[in-house]
Motif scaffolding. Structure first.
Motif, PDB file in Angstrom:
ATOM      1  N   UNK A  74       0.876  -1.122   0.111  1.00  0.00           N
ATOM      2  CA  UNK A  74       0.142  -0.115  -0.049  1.00  0.00           C
ATOM      3  C   UNK A  74       1.028   1.270   0.031  1.00  0.00           C
ATOM      4  N   UNK A  75       1.186   1.654  -1.277  1.00  0.00           N
ATOM      5  CA  UNK A  75       2.228   2.823  -1.398  1.00  0.00           C
ATOM      6  C   UNK A  75       1.998   4.135  -0.881  1.00  0.00           C
ATOM      7  N   UNK A  76       1.088   4.372   0.087  1.00  0.00           N
ATOM      8  CA  UNK A  76       0.605   5.508   0.305  1.00  0.00           C
ATOM      9  C   UNK A  76       0.680   5.862   1.745  1.00  0.00           C
ATOM     10  N   UNK A  77       0.895   7.065   2.178  1.00  0.00           N
ATOM     11  CA  UNK A  77       0.846   7.441   3.529  1.00  0.00           C
ATOM     12  C   UNK A  77      -0.353   7.887   4.010  1.00  0.00           C
ATOM     13  N   UNK A  78      -1.403   8.310   3.344  1.00  0.00           N
ATOM     14  CA  UNK A  78      -2.911   8.377   3.520  1.00  0.00           C
ATOM     15  C   UNK A  78      -3.536   8.272   2.303  1.00  0.00           C
ATOM     16  N   UNK A  79      -4.997   8.248   2.409  1.00  0.00           N
ATOM     17  CA  UNK A  79      -5.855   8.314   1.244  1.00  0.00           C
ATOM     18  C   UNK A  79      -7.174   8.927   1.754  1.00  0.00           C
ATOM     19  N   UNK A 112      -6.388   9.779  -8.360  1.00  0.00           N
ATOM     20  CA  UNK A 112      -5.147  10.395  -7.979  1.00  0.00           C
ATOM     21  C   UNK A 112      -4.225   9.472  -7.167  1.00  0.00           C
ATOM     22  N   UNK A 113      -2.953   9.795  -7.096  1.00  0.00           N
ATOM     23  CA  UNK A 113      -2.020   9.166  -6.444  1.00  0.00           C
ATOM     24  C   UNK A 113      -2.722   8.767  -4.893  1.00  0.00           C
ATOM     25  N   UNK A 128     -14.377   1.719  -5.363  1.00  0.00           N
ATOM     26  CA  UNK A 128     -13.520   0.471  -5.642  1.00  0.00           C
ATOM     27  C   UNK A 128     -12.441   0.826  -6.801  1.00  0.00           C
ATOM     28  N   UNK A 129     -13.149   1.377  -7.908  1.00  0.00           N
ATOM     29  CA  UNK A 129     -12.518   1.441  -9.199  1.00  0.00           C
ATOM     30  C   UNK A 129     -11.185   2.655  -9.111  1.00  0.00           C
ATOM     31  N   UNK A 130     -11.833   3.756  -8.570  1.00  0.00           N
ATOM     32  CA  UNK A 130     -10.748   4.975  -8.219  1.00  0.00           C
ATOM     33  C   UNK A 130      -9.699   4.382  -7.191  1.00  0.00           C
ATOM     34  N   UNK A 131     -10.046   3.810  -6.324  1.00  0.00           N
ATOM     35  CA  UNK A 131      -8.831   3.120  -5.285  1.00  0.00           C
ATOM     36  C   UNK A 131      -7.863   2.160  -5.875  1.00  0.00           C
ATOM     37  N   UNK A 132      -8.435   1.320  -6.824  1.00  0.00           N
ATOM     38  CA  UNK A 132      -7.513   0.307  -7.605  1.00  0.00           C
ATOM     39  C   UNK A 132      -6.548   1.064  -8.494  1.00  0.00           C
ATOM     40  N   UNK A 185      -2.863   1.035 -10.253  1.00  0.00           N
ATOM     41  CA  UNK A 185      -3.067   0.604 -11.850  1.00  0.00           C
ATOM     42  C   UNK A 185      -3.398   2.072 -12.585  1.00  0.00           C
ATOM     43  N   UNK A 186      -2.500   2.614 -12.984  1.00  0.00           N
ATOM     44  CA  UNK A 186      -2.362   3.810 -13.958  1.00  0.00           C
ATOM     45  C   UNK A 186      -1.785   5.096 -12.978  1.00  0.00           C
ATOM     46  N   UNK A 187      -1.905   5.118 -11.660  1.00  0.00           N
ATOM     47  CA  UNK A 187      -1.339   6.159 -11.180  1.00  0.00           C
ATOM     48  C   UNK A 187       0.246   6.095 -10.945  1.00  0.00           C
TER      49      UNK A 187
END
Ligand code: ZN
Length: 627
Positions: free
Chosen positions: A244-249, A265-266, A298-302, A306-308
């Motif tokens: 999970x390559x993020x620090x927050x979402x 977005x990323x 679910x789509x945007x989170x994926x 995949x794409x960001x």
């Protein structure tokens, strides 16, 4: 941006921590007039000549939108003296010769209620940086700062506003107004920002804080339920990729009476949804609207993978001044569209029957797109800018959606990988390989990379699959994929206009008699039945009817949306009937022979244990159950 103008800053400039070369001040000029007030403060020593541009498009939405057309005033000054600004093209300005600090002041009209641009009225201020932040050429890769100004008390708006964004805050007040920092211009425009009265809820995924910030008239929404449903979906996806390559979402959600859209977005996504799709307090079932909303989240989170991060080389970074073509959109949107619903069933948010219904409807929609025989998936990706995003009345006959066909091809690839490897490899493994080789390393994906990686994992040449499904226009072997996954499939005539197929408990019985069809998609009109689309090869097209025509009579009887099907059903099989229609203001008569509609409606069901092998059964369970 024009890549020839992108110049790397010297290391000294790029590492200046105190005062970035570009500092943006963002405020409200007039909420009622939908005007943002902006100032770009350019520091001394920035590259010359000093050219400024707004992007023509926003990553994730492949249409040239020319955001600079919304700049209504722009002036520049240095040390109290005006600096001349010369417009070089539709979105580029050049400052007169200066080397010292310059302030560029401009106002931007913002009244686009979508996730792609900017919006300002007394209820909320929303923007993507690509709509507001002028880029100083040559500083794209340098850090920049943003200052968000709380609307003045005199303005009468914003008393209860808070700031929601994943930009990095440096010095902000309790509501979030103040200073933010961005790594570079690309970072600055990849964090949508909203100022509004929000309702929020948080949850954690693998220790990473996630937040849903909701705006609009959403008092009825059961936010806790939304969070409780989103968390397992996000957890499932993080587990799928193994990272999970993020620090927050942040899920930045705006609810309106009727709306639907999302942009990835990323570290966040912007979502527009219908108010009624939100879960209401006291409701327990998953309504169709709520299922759609969960699928969108679910789509945007994926996409955060995949794409960001697993991104085409052509987008790293993208040229935002003009179209950037890639044949890979089917990978980014199609594969994401496959997993968005699959994540709902694998995370236990919807039952298997509900998932099969969604899959069956996708098959039906593809079969009702004659353009699938004209445009390949690779071509659909490449021409997204001028075809998919500029779809007209002939689109169903000419093009195919890379979301829709892409999602089915992703499913087919999943089935093929499982079948050819005795279930040792699935599409999940391909995604993990894409993540480790491309996403995690920042290496851009080139045309052909996905095929090569799939063949490597599968241990066999998959060219026949890709030639047929991605580069060709032959029918997809959906029946084979159903069999591989232990599903029964049945194609039949639609029962009525709303029938899109679905999930059955078992093999269907006797089919209902087919109703005569014109091969059209219609709209209800006050004085007749309007034709939205006329499908290639259908009865209406053969008789000369066109999209846009208004049918006013069938067999001499006035036609309405309510009696349209009934009037057609009275025509004896094989006979023709007179249809009168207006084209513009001219009345035309057509001799039309209605015909049995095509068997383009898909039903799916789980084959009973007695009808599948143990291999099929185990595969189906792993497919629907996930990792
Ligand atoms: Zn998408």
């Amino acid at each position: 941006m024009d890549p020839s103008l992108i110049t790397e800053l010297s290391a000294a400039q790029a590492s200046t921590p105190a005062e970035p070369l570009c500092r943006y001040r963002i405020g409200v000029a007039s909420a009622a007039g939908h005007l943002f007030d902006l100032c770009l403060c350019i520091g001394a020593g920035s590259p010359t000549p000093r050219r400024l541009s707004l992007p023509a498009w926003i990553p994730g939405s492949y249409l040239v939108r020319d955001f600079a057309r919304h700049i209504v005033t722009i002036v520049a000054e240095s040390d109290g003296a005006a600096v001349p600004l010369t417009k070089r093209d539709k979105h580029t300005w050049e400052l007169g010769p200066t080397v010292g600090p310059v302030e560029v002041r401009y106002q931007v009209y913002a009244f686009d209620l979508s996730v792609r641009s900017a919006y300002l009225d007394p209820t909320r201020a929303y923007f993507n940086g690509s709509s507001l932040l002028l880029m100083l050429h040559g500083t794209e890769n340098a850090p920049c700062a943003l200052e968000m100004l709380r609307p003045s008390a005199r303005s009468g708006v914003g008393d209860d506003w808070t700031v929601e964004t994943t930009l990095t805050a440096t010095t902000v007040d309790g509501a979030g107004f103040g200073r933010y920092a961005a790594r570079d211009y690309w970072d600055a425009i990849d964090h949508p920002v909203q100022w509004a009265a929000h309702r929020g809820v948080g949850f954690a995924v693998g220790g990473v804080p996630h937040r849903v910030a909701l705006s609009g008239r959403v008092e009825h929404c059961d936010l806790d339920r939304l969070a409780a449903d989103l968390q397992p979906i996000c957890e499932y996806q993080a587990g799928l990729f193994g990272a999970l390559p993020i620090e927050r979402y942040l899920f930045l959600v705006t609810a309106v009476g009727d709306g639907y859209g999302g942009l990835e977005h990323r570290d966040s996504c912007s979502l527009l949804c219908a108010r009624d799709d939100l879960p209401a307090a006291g409701e327990r079932e998953v309504s169709e609207g709520y299922r759609k909303l969960l699928g969108l989240c679910s789509h945007e989170y994926f996409h955060l993978w995949n794409v960001k991060r697993i991104a085409p080389a052509a987008f790293s970074p993208p040229n935002l001044a003009r179209e950037v073509h890639t044949t890979l959109l089917w990978v980014f949107e199609g594969v994401t569209s496959y997993y968005d619903d699959l994540a709902l069933v694998r995370s236990g948010r919807i039952p298997v029957q509900s998932y099969l219904e969604l899959l069956a409807r996708s098959v039906t929609r593809l079969l009702r797109t004659p353009g699938r025989r004209r445009q390949s998936l690779a071509d659909a990706s490449f021409d997204a800018w001028t075809k998919f995003y500029k779809a007209d009345e002939n689109a169903p006959n000419a093009i195919v959606s890379y979301y829709l066909k892409g999602s089915l091809v992703a499913w087919g690839l999943d089935a093929e990988l499982r079948r050819h490897t005795c279930d040792a490899v699935s599409l999940d493994d391909l995604l993990r390989a894409l993540w480790s080789r491309y996403g995690a390393t920042g290496r851009g994906l080139a045309d052909g990379d996905v095929e090569a990686l799939a063949a490597e994992l599968c241990g066999r040449d998959l060219r026949p699959f890709f030639d047929r499904c991605v580069y060709g226009t032959d029918e997809l072997p959906i029946g084979d994929w159903c069999e591989a996954m232990g599903l029964g499939m049945h194609l039949r005539h639609a029962k009525d206009e709303r029938d899109e197929g679905g999930a059955l408990a078992a093999l269907p019985g006797e089919a209902a008699p087919a109703r005569p069809s014109l091969g059209v998609r219609t709209r209800r009109a006050a004085d007749g039945v309007g034709l939205l689309n006329v499908f290639e090869g259908g009865a209406a097209q053969r008789a000369g009817l066109s999209a846009g025509d208004l049918i006013v009579a069938i067999g001499g009887i006035r036609a309405t949306a309510d009696n349209f099907a009934q009037l057609l059903s009275r025509v004896p099989a094989g006979d023709s009937v007179a249809i009168h229609a207006f084209r513009r203001d001219e009345l035309l008569a057509f001799d039309v022979r209605p015909e049995a509609p095509p068997a383009d409606t898909c039903d799916l069901w789980l084959l009973p244990a007695a009808a599948v092998t143990t291999t099929q059964l185990a595969r189906r369970e792993r497919w629907l159950g996930g990792h």
